[in-house]
Design a protein around this motif. Structure first.
Motif, short mmCIF file in Angstrom:
data_model
loop_
_atom_site.label_atom_id
_atom_site.label_comp_id
_atom_site.label_asym_id
_atom_site.label_seq_id
_atom_site.Cartn_x
_atom_site.Cartn_y
_atom_site.Cartn_z
N LEU A 25 44.29 55.44 -39.33
CA LEU A 25 44.41 56.87 -39.08
C LEU A 25 43.17 57.61 -39.57
N VAL A 26 42.65 58.49 -38.75
CA VAL A 26 41.50 59.31 -39.10
C VAL A 26 41.88 60.78 -38.93
N SER A 27 41.58 61.59 -39.93
CA SER A 27 41.83 63.03 -39.85
C SER A 27 40.57 63.76 -40.30
N ALA A 28 40.46 65.01 -39.89
CA ALA A 28 39.26 65.79 -40.22
C ALA A 28 39.61 67.27 -40.29
N ARG A 29 38.78 67.99 -41.04
CA ARG A 29 38.94 69.45 -41.14
C ARG A 29 37.56 70.06 -41.33
N LEU A 30 37.29 71.15 -40.63
CA LEU A 30 36.03 71.88 -40.75
C LEU A 30 36.34 73.36 -40.79
N GLY A 31 35.91 74.03 -41.85
CA GLY A 31 36.24 75.45 -41.98
C GLY A 31 35.09 76.28 -42.50
N MET A 32 35.23 77.58 -42.29
CA MET A 32 34.31 78.57 -42.85
C MET A 32 35.14 79.53 -43.68
N ASP A 33 34.87 79.55 -45.00
CA ASP A 33 35.63 80.33 -45.96
C ASP A 33 34.81 81.55 -46.37
N GLY A 61 42.07 68.18 -37.21
CA GLY A 61 42.43 67.09 -36.31
C GLY A 61 43.16 66.00 -37.06
N ASP A 62 44.25 65.51 -36.52
CA ASP A 62 45.04 64.43 -37.12
C ASP A 62 45.13 63.26 -36.16
N ASN A 63 45.11 62.06 -36.73
CA ASN A 63 45.20 60.83 -35.93
C ASN A 63 44.19 60.85 -34.80
N LEU A 64 42.94 61.10 -35.16
CA LEU A 64 41.89 61.31 -34.15
C LEU A 64 41.58 60.06 -33.33
N LEU A 65 41.96 58.89 -33.80
CA LEU A 65 41.79 57.68 -33.00
C LEU A 65 42.89 57.53 -31.95
N ASP A 66 43.85 58.47 -31.97
CA ASP A 66 44.93 58.52 -30.99
C ASP A 66 45.76 57.24 -31.00
N GLU A 67 46.09 56.78 -32.22
CA GLU A 67 46.93 55.59 -32.36
C GLU A 67 48.40 55.99 -32.28
N GLU A 68 49.01 55.77 -31.14
CA GLU A 68 50.45 56.00 -30.99
C GLU A 68 51.17 54.73 -31.46
N TYR A 69 51.11 54.52 -32.75
CA TYR A 69 51.56 53.25 -33.32
C TYR A 69 53.08 53.21 -33.45
N MET A 70 53.60 51.97 -33.51
CA MET A 70 55.03 51.78 -33.70
C MET A 70 55.42 52.12 -35.13
N SER A 71 56.48 52.88 -35.28
CA SER A 71 57.05 53.13 -36.61
C SER A 71 58.37 52.41 -36.83
N ILE A 72 58.96 51.91 -35.74
CA ILE A 72 60.21 51.14 -35.80
C ILE A 72 60.12 50.04 -34.74
#
Length: 736
Positions: free
Chosen positions: A675-683, A693-704
């Motif tokens: 899993l890869v996530s990222a955040r870019l902001g201006m404060d 961005g969450d799960n940027l590799l787009d892994e629709e992985y099995m959880s069950i």
């Protein structure tokens, strides 16, 4: 802007273009002014209440994962499921819905599924008040910090914590005026609106705080017979009042509510090479929860006295096809349409839980030479389960209506003392003695299915007396290095499982036994490089005796509650490094090896593939994490105008979850996940705009992955559930 048209990589690449080429750094949880000197790169001390009193994390002889409220927000860990992602040794037992999910820490948990509404090994607390097990995945709102305490916590937190405890510490009201507004939009229909208001009601005497969140996400698993699975809509709010009539007395009263509607991602057919597809026309998992917490404290000359009263109520309506029509078609050979009549293929649950707790405790004042705490607690839990089902393919064992009521009452005395043996060595001893009683009543009413008794009722009562405790030795090698060795005993009382697959034939259920766990741990916590680098780690062994388990036979749709021995052994290592005031780095790795032990021939005959040496469900053998962050003033990047006055912050994170099983027979092996996530902001100080961005590799992985039987050719038929793929979005916050 059409958020659905944005690919995950677009925002990530755009964000990386903003990163400077000069190597400066910052910490994840702090936002120092980049103009300050290099002292700002030191890691700040962390205060915790893991032993029910405030103290420095560096002084606690236990493995504790702490996330500040700001860190939870930066990582978008907005609920219990997301928050476990970075916790070494923690995982989630789930069947695709909220009401049946439970937390596993270091392999300690019910095997496969909790047997009854109070059969949990890891419990969530809000400011020390216990929540029902169904609140494990509830939203995290306006928190000062999250503390995940690993290993048996029965001594100070009480029942249902043989594997650990999750303590959520909300932000308390104060007399300074504060407010904030936050909103997010993104792909998959992501929407979030949040508001917080804090201030003085009666100067110096009464302060109040209110936090409200509305969130929504679309479904992501196509469903040919109904709405897409995975949809989630939620309201959550908390209101708090802090009354301080004197400098020594405080009374905190808080009320929290949640209303969440989801379309659960329960099992769909496993058809490798084909598109993911559900066939379900009943997709309901609606939850309503209310909790009230009152904490009255008074500081005497030599100790603090606390009276804490809490009440939580959780109602859940769960309605779904079981099985999914495509799964049923795969193992029966019949067309899916035979299983899409909502009157003949369904399970409807109404679940109601309440938990009332009254605790009195006294503790030494902070910084006392000998730290101690003692208390007494009374509790009463009530659970009702009403199930209506009609699954014609499985015969009378899966039809009719069942009512199940369980009442648990208990009293306990507990205490802990920390004794300095010399300047470097400290001994901690704690124990809790508990008396607990359980009463249950259950009724079955047939719907007329041939072979079933028209009506059957049963009831039972049992009492349990048990002692739990913990002993730890701490040695301070220096002000920057401490080590500990501990031995803890956890306990879960037995009971009467909510399921009885033979009730239709008039056969009463057998009670299951109590379980125990002995946990041996060696740990260290250290600071290096003038407090720029922190490293902590632990070795552990959990010896579980008579852990509670439900066997299951999908051929005849019957199960039985029993107890099995198990063990888990492993290591955990975490590090945080702040090389300068602009860069921060963090990493961690965890190894957990689990195994069933002493599986008898009788137990093995109840479930195909159940053998000694099998791995415990939902526990990855390896997991790891790594993250890097950066923060710099806009003017230092050469930005002009209003951007020059802002601060650019960026975060890139990676999480790895190794292969694991979702069943005790080890048929359903899940592949590793990246899993890869990222955040870019201006404060801008009082406002912020950011991309995420969450799960940027787009892994629709099995959880069950659970076996449902075999097809006509003898091939196994699996039901699976998948996690959501990549999402990206835009957020903005205003503080005033």
């Amino acid at each position: 802007m059409n958020m659905r048209s944005i690919r995950p990589c677009h925002l990530l690449i755009a964000g990386l273009l903003f990163l400077p080429k000069t190597p400066y750094a910052v910490a994840e949880d702090e936002r120092p002014d980049p103009a300050l000197d290099d002292q700002t790169s030191k890691l700040e001390p962390v205060t915790v209440t893991a032993r029910r009193r405030e103290e420095s994390l560096r002084d606690v002889p236990a493995s504790i994962h702490v996330e500040s409220g700001e860190s939870l927000e930066q990582k978008r860990m907005l609920d219990g499921a997301a928050a476990l992602r970075d916790v070494a040794g923690a995982s989630l037992g789930t069947f695709g819905d909220r009401s049946n999910a439970f937390t596993v820490i270091r392999g300690v948990a019910p095997i496969l599924t909790p047997l009854s509404p109070d059969d949990s090994s890891v419990l969530t607390f809000v400011d020390g008040a216990p929540m029902p097990m169904g609140a494990s995945l509830s939203p995290y709102l306006d928190l000062e910090r999250m503390e995940v305490v690993k290993g048996p916590q029965n001594t100070l937190f009480g029942r249902n914590t043989a594997g650990g405890a999750i303590n959520l510490v909300p932000v308390q009201p104060d007399h300074g005026f504060e407010g904030s507004l936050r909103t997010e939009v993104g792909t998959d229909g992501i929407f979030r609106a949040e508001s917080i208001l804090n201030g003085s009601i009666v100067p110096e005497r009464l302060a109040g705080r209110l936090a409200i969140r509305r969130s929504r996400t679309d479904g992501y698993i196509p469903n040919s017979a109904g709405e897409d699975l995975g949809k989630d809509e939620s309201w959550v709010a908390r209101g708090s009042l802090l009354f301080t009539p004197t400098e020594r007395t405080s009374w905190l009263l808080s009320v929290q509510g949640e209303s969440t509607d989801t379309a659960p991602t329960a099992y769909i057919a496993d058809r490798p090479g084909q598109a993911k597809q559900a066939a379900q026309n009943k997709t309901v998992d609606d939850l309503r929860m209310l909790s009230i917490n009152s904490r009255l404290e008074h500081d005497f000359d030599t100790f603090t006295a606390t009276a804490q009263t809490s009440y939580a109520r959780l109602n859940n309506r769960n309605s779904y096809n079981f099985p999914d029509a495509l799964i049923a078609s795969d193992f029966s050979g019949l067309p899916p349409s035979d299983f899409l009549d909502p009157g003949t293929n369904f399970i409807d649950w109404d679940k109601r839980d309440s938990r009332l707790t009254q605790e009195f405790r006294v503790a030494a004042l902070p910084n006392a030479q000998v730290g101690w705490l003692a208390g007494v607690v009374f509790y009463r839990d009530e659970a009702q389960r009403n199930r209506n089902s009609e699954m014609w393919y499985f015969g009378p064992s899966a039809t009719g209506s069942t009512d199940y009521d369980l009442t648990t009452t208990g009293q306990a005395v507990f205490g802990e003392v920390n004794l300095p043996m010399n300047d470097q060595l400290q001994l901690s001893l704690g124990a809790r003695a508990t008396h607990e009683s359980k009463e249950f009543h259950s009724e079955f009413t047939s719907d007329g299915m041939s072979g079933a008794v028209p009506y059957f009722a049963e009831e039972g009562e049992k009492s349990y007396d048990f002692v739990t405790g913990r002993a730890a030795l701490t040695y301070d090698w220096s002000s920057d290095l401490m080590t500990w060795a501990s031995l803890s005993r956890g306990y879960k009382s037995g009971g009467f499982g909510q399921g009885n697959s033979l009730m239709w034939s008039g056969v009463p259920r057998d009670p299951y036994d109590s379980s125990t766990v002995l946990t041996y741990e060696l740990g260290a916590r250290s600071a290096w490089l003038d407090d720029r680098l922190e490293i902590s780690g632990a070795l552990f062994l959990n010896d579980m005796r008579k852990e509670q388990m439900q066997t299951w036979d999908y051929e005849d749709f019957t199960g039985k509650n029993l107890n099995l021995d198990a063990r888990s052994v492993g290591l955990e290592l975490d590090a945080q490094y702040r090389p300068s005031d602009r860069w921060w780095l963090s990493s961690g790795v965890a190894y957990t090896n689990t195994a069933l032990r002493n599986v008898s021939e009788e137990a093995a005959a109840l479930q195909d593939g159940l053998n000694s040496g099998n791995h415990l469900p939902t526990v990855p053998e390896w997991s790891a994490k790594a993250a890097i962050g950066y923060q710099v003033a806009g003017q230092d990047l050469g930005l002009g105008g209003v951007l020059a006055d802002g601060t650019v912050n960026a975060r890139l994170a990676y999480n790895y979850m190794g292969s694991r099983y979702t069943d005790a027979s080890n048929f359903g092996k899940l592949p590793p996940v990246h899993l890869v996530s990222a955040r870019l902001g201006m404060d801008f100080g009082n406002s912020e705009v950011y991309f995420f961005g969450d799960n940027l590799l787009d892994e629709e992985y099995m959880s069950i992955k659970d076996r449902f039987g075999t097809d006509a050719e003898g091939n196994p038929v699996f039901g699976v559930s998948y996690a959501r793929g990549a999402t990206v979005g835009l957020g903005a916050a205003l503080h005033f």
